[in-house]
Design a protein around this motif. Structure first.
Motif, short mmCIF file in Angstrom:
data_model
loop_
_atom_site.label_atom_id
_atom_site.label_comp_id
_atom_site.label_asym_id
_atom_site.label_seq_id
_atom_site.Cartn_x
_atom_site.Cartn_y
_atom_site.Cartn_z
N GLU A 117 34.02 -34.04 -11.19
CA GLU A 117 35.09 -34.59 -10.36
C GLU A 117 36.21 -34.95 -10.53
OE1 GLU A 117 32.77 -37.36 -8.20
OE2 GLU A 117 31.34 -36.03 -7.28
N ARG A 118 36.53 -35.60 -11.97
CA ARG A 118 37.79 -36.23 -12.38
C ARG A 118 38.67 -35.06 -12.91
NH1 ARG A 118 36.06 -39.57 -9.84
NH2 ARG A 118 35.90 -41.96 -10.37
N LEU A 119 37.85 -33.75 -13.05
CA LEU A 119 38.72 -32.76 -13.87
C LEU A 119 38.90 -31.65 -12.85
CD1 LEU A 119 37.09 -32.41 -17.36
CD2 LEU A 119 39.06 -33.59 -16.78
N ASP A 120 38.28 -32.04 -11.44
CA ASP A 120 38.62 -31.07 -10.37
C ASP A 120 37.97 -29.80 -10.54
OD1 ASP A 120 39.19 -30.38 -7.83
OD2 ASP A 120 41.28 -29.83 -8.45
N LEU A 121 36.43 -29.98 -11.09
CA LEU A 121 35.55 -28.72 -11.24
C LEU A 121 34.66 -28.73 -10.37
CD1 LEU A 121 35.64 -28.75 -15.37
CD2 LEU A 121 37.03 -27.23 -13.97
N ASP A 122 33.90 -27.57 -10.36
CA ASP A 122 32.83 -27.29 -9.46
C ASP A 122 31.46 -27.94 -9.95
OD1 ASP A 122 31.04 -26.76 -7.65
OD2 ASP A 122 31.19 -24.48 -7.51
N MET A 161 32.32 -41.40 -26.89
CA MET A 161 31.26 -40.45 -27.42
C MET A 161 30.53 -39.77 -26.63
SD MET A 161 28.56 -43.33 -28.66
CE MET A 161 27.74 -44.25 -27.30
N TYR A 162 30.20 -40.06 -25.33
CA TYR A 162 29.37 -39.33 -24.47
C TYR A 162 30.24 -37.89 -23.69
CZ TYR A 162 26.22 -43.01 -24.22
OH TYR A 162 25.07 -44.21 -24.84
N ILE A 163 31.63 -38.22 -23.93
CA ILE A 163 32.45 -37.29 -23.46
C ILE A 163 32.52 -36.27 -24.45
CG2 ILE A 163 34.72 -36.59 -22.86
CD1 ILE A 163 35.16 -39.29 -21.66
N VAL A 164 32.55 -36.70 -25.70
CA VAL A 164 32.50 -35.66 -26.77
C VAL A 164 31.38 -35.04 -26.72
CG1 VAL A 164 32.65 -35.31 -29.23
CG2 VAL A 164 34.16 -36.89 -28.06
N ALA A 165 30.14 -35.72 -26.57
CA ALA A 165 29.02 -34.95 -26.46
C ALA A 165 28.66 -33.89 -25.43
CB ALA A 165 27.83 -35.95 -26.30
N LYS A 168 31.68 -19.02 -20.76
CA LYS A 168 31.94 -20.23 -21.63
C LYS A 168 30.75 -20.95 -21.18
CE LYS A 168 36.81 -20.02 -21.77
NZ LYS A 168 38.23 -20.84 -21.49
N THR A 169 30.23 -22.03 -22.30
CA THR A 169 29.45 -22.86 -21.79
C THR A 169 29.98 -24.20 -21.13
OG1 THR A 169 29.92 -24.28 -23.93
CG2 THR A 169 28.33 -22.26 -24.08
N VAL A 170 29.20 -25.03 -20.47
CA VAL A 170 29.48 -26.24 -19.70
C VAL A 170 30.60 -26.98 -20.51
CG1 VAL A 170 28.75 -28.13 -18.72
CG2 VAL A 170 27.28 -26.07 -18.27
N VAL A 197 34.05 -25.27 -20.78
CA VAL A 197 34.63 -25.42 -19.60
C VAL A 197 35.18 -26.76 -19.38
CG1 VAL A 197 34.34 -25.21 -16.99
CG2 VAL A 197 33.19 -23.43 -18.39
N LEU A 198 34.56 -27.96 -19.86
CA LEU A 198 34.96 -29.16 -19.68
C LEU A 198 36.20 -29.34 -20.62
CD1 LEU A 198 31.72 -30.98 -19.61
CD2 LEU A 198 33.18 -30.60 -17.43
N ARG A 199 35.94 -29.00 -21.77
CA ARG A 199 36.98 -29.22 -22.72
C ARG A 199 38.15 -28.36 -22.38
NH1 ARG A 199 34.38 -27.90 -26.72
NH2 ARG A 199 34.97 -25.80 -26.92
N ASP A 200 38.21 -27.22 -22.04
CA ASP A 200 39.38 -26.22 -21.56
C ASP A 200 40.05 -27.28 -20.54
OD1 ASP A 200 38.84 -24.91 -23.49
OD2 ASP A 200 37.92 -22.99 -22.37
N GLN A 201 39.32 -27.55 -19.49
CA GLN A 201 40.00 -28.04 -18.31
C GLN A 201 40.72 -29.32 -18.75
OE1 GLN A 201 40.61 -26.74 -15.72
NE2 GLN A 201 40.95 -28.28 -14.19
N ARG A 202 40.18 -30.05 -19.47
CA ARG A 202 40.85 -31.54 -19.89
C ARG A 202 42.08 -31.19 -20.62
NH1 ARG A 202 40.96 -34.23 -24.63
NH2 ARG A 202 39.13 -33.05 -25.44
N ALA A 203 42.10 -30.10 -21.61
CA ALA A 203 43.33 -29.55 -22.40
C ALA A 203 44.40 -29.07 -21.26
CB ALA A 203 42.89 -28.54 -23.38
N LYS A 204 43.79 -28.43 -20.26
CA LYS A 204 44.73 -27.72 -19.37
C LYS A 204 45.57 -28.81 -18.71
CE LYS A 204 44.85 -24.69 -15.23
NZ LYS A 204 44.05 -24.04 -14.39
N LEU A 205 44.77 -30.13 -18.27
CA LEU A 205 45.44 -31.23 -17.62
C LEU A 205 46.21 -32.03 -18.65
CD1 LEU A 205 42.51 -32.18 -15.28
CD2 LEU A 205 44.54 -30.79 -14.64
#
Length: 291
Positions: free
Chosen positions: A61-66, A33-37, A4-6, A9-17
């Motif tokens: 860090e907020r999504l508890d990712l590496d 708008m920057y989060i969406v970008a 997966k792209t960066v 990974v960010l979007r899936d982790q947010r959805a998981k939370l």
């Protein structure tokens, strides 16, 4: 293993939370708008490379990712190998308690039966013993209870009659004793008071009707007057040959005596002392008060 792209990974982790974009914005203080970008890998929409890495670090860090893994993939523009967790929801099915089957159910039922079997047997034996004892008592119950009750009744009746018989002589003797010991009448109480030619006699405890007896010595004659009595004419001249007895008819009687010398006077059976008369040869009075 998936790549997966960066941004993915960010979007899936947010959805998981289960986090919305607005919640992510509040949590990271990064504009939405920057989060969406970032989640779309649209890095050109951000102010520059410095901001991309800064926002990426803060968001990771907020999504508890590496973060190091994410920034390396960003710099090299390479996908990230992600170990996906299999979705178990498709194979999961809720089983009602009534549908659940215990593999050892038959074995447990057998153990329960072996546990309760001795208790059931003991209870059955105890019940049989109680029934046997009750039957023996009923069958062996004596049938002559009526005779015993009759004998007891006859015995009680005989005792009652004997007691009554023994009581009768006692009652008779008691009656005889009471008759023989009848209370004696109270003694006559006569008091004489006065002086001179007038006396007063107070009479108590003399049986009614009260009688007055008058008599004279030999050769003596005395005139007598009497009120409230049955003396004929209320007066009489006594001699030694004509003594008299008069019955009083009232509570107060006045005797007028011509003289008291040689005169004998009785109230009931009690002689009256006339010696206190000052002049025995002169007329005198005796007032009798009956109480």
């Amino acid at each position: 293993m998936a790549q997966k792209t960066v941004g993915q990974v960010l979007r899936d982790q947010r959805a998981k939370l289960d986090m919305t974009l607005n919640a992510a914005q509040d949590l990271t203080q990064i504009q939405k708008m920057y989060i969406v970008a970032l989640e779309r890998d649209d890095y050109d929409a951000l102010p520059g490379d410095f901001y991309v890495k800064a926002y990426l670090k803060q968001y990771a860090e907020r999504l508890d990712l590496d973060y190091d893994q994410l920034v390396t993939a960003y710099e090299k523009n390479e996908p990230i190998d992600v170990q996906e967790t299999p979705d178990l929801t498709e194979d999961y099915r809720f089983v009602k308690p009534s549908e659940r089957v215990d593999e050892n159910e038959d074995e447990l039922d057998g153990k329960k039966w072996r546990y309760y079997l001795p208790i059931v047997l003991l209870g059955t034996v105890a019940a049989l013993i109680i029934i046997s004892i009750s039957a023996a008592v009923i069958l062996n119950k004596p049938k002559n209870s009526g005779i015993a009750e009759h004998l007891y009744s006859v015995s009680t009746s005989s005792k009652s009659k004997a007691s009554a018989s023994s009581t009768e002589p006692s009652a008779s003797s008691s009656s005889a004793t009471s008759e023989s010991k009848a209370p004696e009448p109270p003694k006559a109480d006569i008091t004489v008071a006065g002086n001179g030619q007038a006396l007063v006699a107070t009479v108590k405890n003399v049986p009614s009707p009260v009688k007055v007896s008058l008599s004279t010595a030999a050769g003596v004659a005395v005139w007598i007057g009497m009120t409230n009595s049955d003396l004929a004419g209320g007066q009489i001249t006594l001699t030694d040959a004509t003594p008299t007895t008069a019955t009083l008819t009232g509570n107060q009687t006045v005797l007028t005596l011509g003289k008291t010398a040689g005169l004998t006077l009785k109230i009931g059976d009690t002689p009256i002392d006339l010696s206190s008369i000052a002049a025995p040869e002169s007329p005198a009075t005796l007032t009798i008060n009956v109480e």
